[in-house]
Design a protein around this motif. Structure first.
Motif, PDB file in Angstrom:
ATOM      1  N   UNK A  59       0.815  -1.187   0.000  1.00 53.17           N
ATOM      2  CA  UNK A  59       0.000   0.000   0.000  1.00 53.17           C
ATOM      3  C   UNK A  59       0.865   1.260   0.000  1.00 53.17           C
ATOM      4  N   UNK A  60       2.018   1.237   0.668  1.00 58.48           N
ATOM      5  CA  UNK A  60       2.894   2.401   0.709  1.00 58.48           C
ATOM      6  C   UNK A  60       3.455   2.743  -0.655  1.00 58.48           C
ATOM      7  N   UNK A  61       3.742   1.712  -1.471  1.00 58.41           N
ATOM      8  CA  UNK A  61       4.258   1.948  -2.817  1.00 58.41           C
ATOM      9  C   UNK A  61       3.232   2.617  -3.709  1.00 58.41           C
ATOM     10  N   UNK A  62       1.987   2.248  -3.534  1.00 57.55           N
ATOM     11  CA  UNK A  62       0.911   2.830  -4.332  1.00 57.55           C
ATOM     12  C   UNK A  62       0.732   4.312  -4.003  1.00 57.55           C
ATOM     13  N   UNK A  63       0.858   4.642  -2.728  1.00 52.68           N
ATOM     14  CA  UNK A  63       0.706   6.036  -2.309  1.00 52.68           C
ATOM     15  C   UNK A  63       1.853   6.892  -2.843  1.00 52.68           C
ATOM     16  N   UNK A  64       3.068   6.366  -2.806  1.00 55.09           N
ATOM     17  CA  UNK A  64       4.206   7.137  -3.307  1.00 55.09           C
ATOM     18  C   UNK A  64       4.119   7.316  -4.825  1.00 55.09           C
ATOM     19  N   UNK A  65       3.583   6.328  -5.534  1.00 61.42           N
ATOM     20  CA  UNK A  65       3.390   6.470  -6.976  1.00 61.42           C
ATOM     21  C   UNK A  65       2.383   7.574  -7.277  1.00 61.42           C
ATOM     22  N   UNK A  66       1.342   7.652  -6.479  1.00 62.16           N
ATOM     23  CA  UNK A  66       0.334   8.695  -6.664  1.00 62.16           C
ATOM     24  C   UNK A  66       0.934  10.078  -6.421  1.00 62.16           C
ATOM     25  N   UNK A  69       4.106  10.939  -6.775  1.00 61.64           N
ATOM     26  CA  UNK A  69       5.004  11.221  -7.893  1.00 61.64           C
ATOM     27  C   UNK A  69       4.208  11.644  -9.123  1.00 61.64           C
ATOM     28  N   UNK A  70       3.130  10.958  -9.413  1.00 63.36           N
ATOM     29  CA  UNK A  70       2.292  11.309 -10.561  1.00 63.36           C
ATOM     30  C   UNK A  70       1.691  12.706 -10.389  1.00 63.36           C
ATOM     31  N   UNK A  71       1.276  13.029  -9.181  1.00 54.95           N
ATOM     32  CA  UNK A  71       0.708  14.344  -8.910  1.00 54.95           C
ATOM     33  C   UNK A  71       1.750  15.441  -9.113  1.00 54.95           C
ATOM     34  N   UNK A  72       2.954  15.224  -8.624  1.00 57.68           N
ATOM     35  CA  UNK A  72       4.030  16.207  -8.782  1.00 57.68           C
ATOM     36  C   UNK A  72       4.374  16.388 -10.261  1.00 57.68           C
ATOM     37  N   UNK A  73       4.463  15.299 -11.002  1.00 58.45           N
ATOM     38  CA  UNK A  73       4.746  15.393 -12.434  1.00 58.45           C
ATOM     39  C   UNK A  73       3.642  16.146 -13.170  1.00 58.45           C
ATOM     40  N   UNK A  74       2.415  15.903 -12.792  1.00 62.26           N
ATOM     41  CA  UNK A  74       1.293  16.611 -13.397  1.00 62.26           C
ATOM     42  C   UNK A  74       1.389  18.111 -13.131  1.00 62.26           C
ATOM     43  N   UNK A  75       1.741  18.482 -11.912  1.00 64.13           N
ATOM     44  CA  UNK A  75       1.899  19.903 -11.587  1.00 64.13           C
ATOM     45  C   UNK A  75       3.017  20.541 -12.401  1.00 64.13           C
TER      46      UNK A  75
END
Length: 65
Positions: free
Chosen positions: A1-8, A10-16
């Motif tokens: 579950x921790x890996x999924x949260x960190x991926x989210x 990272x994706x959010x930061x890249x989107x910004x």
């Protein structure tokens, strides 16, 4: 579950970064030339468009004010 949260995160930061234009390489030559041609039609008695030009450091029209 921790890996999924960190991926989210990272994706959010890249989107910004993408939405903010962080990967922009500046304006295109034809955009810069068009703006320089339009500059002559403005009444710039206060020299507000002083940084619109072809001089060194002034080639990125996305940074012109």
């Amino acid at each position: 579950m921790g890996g999924s949260k960190s991926k989210m995160v990272i994706m959010f930061v890249l989107l910004l970064i993408i939405l903010e234009g962080g990967w922009s390489e500046g304006c295109l030559d034809h955009e810069r030339f068009a703006l320089l041609r339009l500059k002559h039609f403005f009444d710039d008695t206060g020299s507000y468009l002083y940084n619109w030009g072809d001089g060194e450091g002034a080639t990125d029209c996305c940074q012109w004010e």
